[in-house]
Design a protein around this motif. Sequence first.
Motif, PDB file in Angstrom:
ATOM      1  N   UNK A  54       0.834  -1.203   0.000  1.00  0.00           N
ATOM      2  CA  UNK A  54       0.000   0.000   0.000  1.00  0.00           C
ATOM      3  C   UNK A  54       0.865   1.247   0.000  1.00  0.00           C
ATOM      4  N   UNK A  55       0.254   2.356  -0.426  1.00  0.00           N
ATOM      5  CA  UNK A  55       0.899   3.660  -0.416  1.00  0.00           C
ATOM      6  C   UNK A  55      -0.131   4.724  -0.104  1.00  0.00           C
ATOM      7  N   UNK A  56       0.284   5.990  -0.173  1.00  0.00           N
ATOM      8  CA  UNK A  56      -0.610   7.101   0.139  1.00  0.00           C
ATOM      9  C   UNK A  56      -0.911   7.905  -1.119  1.00  0.00           C
ATOM     10  N   UNK A  62       0.889   4.752 -12.764  1.00  0.00           N
ATOM     11  CA  UNK A  62       2.069   4.287 -12.037  1.00  0.00           C
ATOM     12  C   UNK A  62       3.245   5.227 -12.275  1.00  0.00           C
ATOM     13  N   UNK A  63       4.061   5.374 -11.247  1.00  0.00           N
ATOM     14  CA  UNK A  63       5.129   6.362 -11.242  1.00  0.00           C
ATOM     15  C   UNK A  63       6.293   5.753 -10.460  1.00  0.00           C
ATOM     16  N   UNK A  64       7.212   5.087 -11.151  1.00  0.00           N
ATOM     17  CA  UNK A  64       8.268   4.331 -10.474  1.00  0.00           C
ATOM     18  C   UNK A  64       9.582   5.094 -10.497  1.00  0.00           C
ATOM     19  N   UNK A  65      10.096   5.415  -9.300  1.00  0.00           N
ATOM     20  CA  UNK A  65      11.347   6.157  -9.184  1.00  0.00           C
ATOM     21  C   UNK A  65      12.534   5.253  -8.890  1.00  0.00           C
ATOM     22  N   UNK A  66      12.315   3.939  -8.861  1.00  0.00           N
ATOM     23  CA  UNK A  66      13.379   2.976  -8.620  1.00  0.00           C
ATOM     24  C   UNK A  66      13.486   2.094  -9.857  1.00  0.00           C
ATOM     25  N   UNK A 101      13.426  -0.639 -12.507  1.00  0.00           N
ATOM     26  CA  UNK A 101      12.468  -1.734 -12.483  1.00  0.00           C
ATOM     27  C   UNK A 101      13.124  -3.107 -12.471  1.00  0.00           C
ATOM     28  N   UNK A 102      14.239  -3.250 -13.140  1.00  0.00           N
ATOM     29  CA  UNK A 102      14.862  -4.567 -13.264  1.00  0.00           C
ATOM     30  C   UNK A 102      15.335  -5.075 -11.905  1.00  0.00           C
ATOM     31  N   UNK A 103      14.798  -6.233 -11.502  1.00  0.00           N
ATOM     32  CA  UNK A 103      15.237  -6.866 -10.270  1.00  0.00           C
ATOM     33  C   UNK A 103      14.621  -6.329  -8.992  1.00  0.00           C
ATOM     34  N   UNK A 104      13.678  -5.407  -9.096  1.00  0.00           N
ATOM     35  CA  UNK A 104      13.109  -4.812  -7.883  1.00  0.00           C
ATOM     36  C   UNK A 104      12.305  -5.860  -7.103  1.00  0.00           C
ATOM     37  N   UNK A 105      12.187  -5.625  -5.821  1.00  0.00           N
ATOM     38  CA  UNK A 105      11.396  -6.473  -4.938  1.00  0.00           C
ATOM     39  C   UNK A 105      10.314  -5.627  -4.290  1.00  0.00           C
ATOM     40  N   UNK A 106       9.504  -6.264  -3.462  1.00  0.00           N
ATOM     41  CA  UNK A 106       8.451  -5.527  -2.789  1.00  0.00           C
ATOM     42  C   UNK A 106       9.026  -4.456  -1.858  1.00  0.00           C
ATOM     43  N   UNK A 120       9.492  -1.455  -4.076  1.00  0.00           N
ATOM     44  CA  UNK A 120       8.204  -0.893  -4.486  1.00  0.00           C
ATOM     45  C   UNK A 120       7.528  -0.140  -3.344  1.00  0.00           C
ATOM     46  N   UNK A 121       7.493  -0.728  -2.163  1.00  0.00           N
ATOM     47  CA  UNK A 121       6.857  -0.068  -1.019  1.00  0.00           C
ATOM     48  C   UNK A 121       7.576   1.230  -0.684  1.00  0.00           C
ATOM     49  N   UNK A 122       8.898   1.203  -0.679  1.00  0.00           N
ATOM     50  CA  UNK A 122       9.664   2.406  -0.372  1.00  0.00           C
ATOM     51  C   UNK A 122       9.282   3.550  -1.302  1.00  0.00           C
ATOM     52  N   UNK A 123       8.982   3.210  -2.541  1.00  0.00           N
ATOM     53  CA  UNK A 123       8.636   4.184  -3.579  1.00  0.00           C
ATOM     54  C   UNK A 123       7.132   4.473  -3.600  1.00  0.00           C
ATOM     55  N   UNK A 124       6.522   4.481  -2.418  1.00  0.00           N
ATOM     56  CA  UNK A 124       5.083   4.748  -2.273  1.00  0.00           C
ATOM     57  C   UNK A 124       4.242   3.819  -3.136  1.00  0.00           C
ATOM     58  N   UNK A 125       4.672   2.554  -3.202  1.00  0.00           N
ATOM     59  CA  UNK A 125       3.948   1.523  -3.956  1.00  0.00           C
ATOM     60  C   UNK A 125       3.750   1.923  -5.418  1.00  0.00           C
ATOM     61  N   UNK A 126       4.705   2.720  -5.942  1.00  0.00           N
ATOM     62  CA  UNK A 126       4.727   3.141  -7.356  1.00  0.00           C
ATOM     63  C   UNK A 126       3.515   3.974  -7.749  1.00  0.00           C
ATOM     64  N   UNK A 127       2.882   4.618  -6.772  1.00  0.00           N
ATOM     65  CA  UNK A 127       1.704   5.448  -7.082  1.00  0.00           C
ATOM     66  C   UNK A 127       2.126   6.797  -7.639  1.00  0.00           C
TER      67      UNK A 127
END
Length: 261
Positions: free
Chosen positions: A80-82, A141-145, A147-152, A155-162
């Motif tokens: 989850x994210x905000x 979706x808005x991913x700042x990390x 993508x290759x090899x990422x884990x949960x 993803x969570x650290x990055x506000x769940x890619x929101x």
Amino acid sequence: MLNAEQIAQLADELAEADRTHGVIPRITARFPDATVEDSYAIQGVWRDRMIASGRTLVGRKIGLTSKAMQQATGISEPDYGVMFDDTVFRSGDTIPTAHFSNVRIEVELAFVLKAPLGGPDCTLEDALAAIDYAVPALEVLNSHIELEGRTIVDTISDNAAYGAMVLGDVHRTPEEIDLRWVPGILSRNGEIEETGVAAGVLGHPATGVAWLANTFARHGARLEAGEIILAGSFTRPMWVKAGDEVRADFGPMGVIECRFV
């Protein structure tokens, strides 16, 4: 586990990536022992800084709730994210692609709560009773990390890619429609790219709302009346770029259209 200084450093990196629309190296590549608890701590520091800067929290997003999304990401548990007020768009809006990184679209239902909802024993029936209405939605979706090899953890650290959500115009209460059977037909520039049905989200799209209430209870928190809960995608993410016209047909719950520039 990460220490407070490392958590603050990573939250700063993600805030800067959000500001510049950039991408940072994977957290788990640099800190392979980082835990899910660490990732929510990073997200929490980032969230609090965003609120301190004047942004207003309007709800929560739940991610990775369907087999389609878990298979697409290689991640097998929800997160989850905000969501903040300045990330809410309406059907028909124009969306600036340059404001996001790794821009993709997902088909979802959103729920607006009419009553607080807490755990630890929240059920689907409890969640349905607390929901004022459902509304069709697209998530940007808005991913700042990378993508290759990422884990949960990444993803969570990055506000769940929101990044943002686009809300439709049709509101339905849980009593008015069987939410499991709401369809989604996602098109880009007139060509159908993804299809799905809302039951793909944990068997019922509101199941994620109960899951979130129970998850919050472990931290002594609850969901509040008026919050918007974005329940998770029932299609795979679709890449978009400037110039794309997006249309999502939700059958009895109407159509969402938006354009990326």
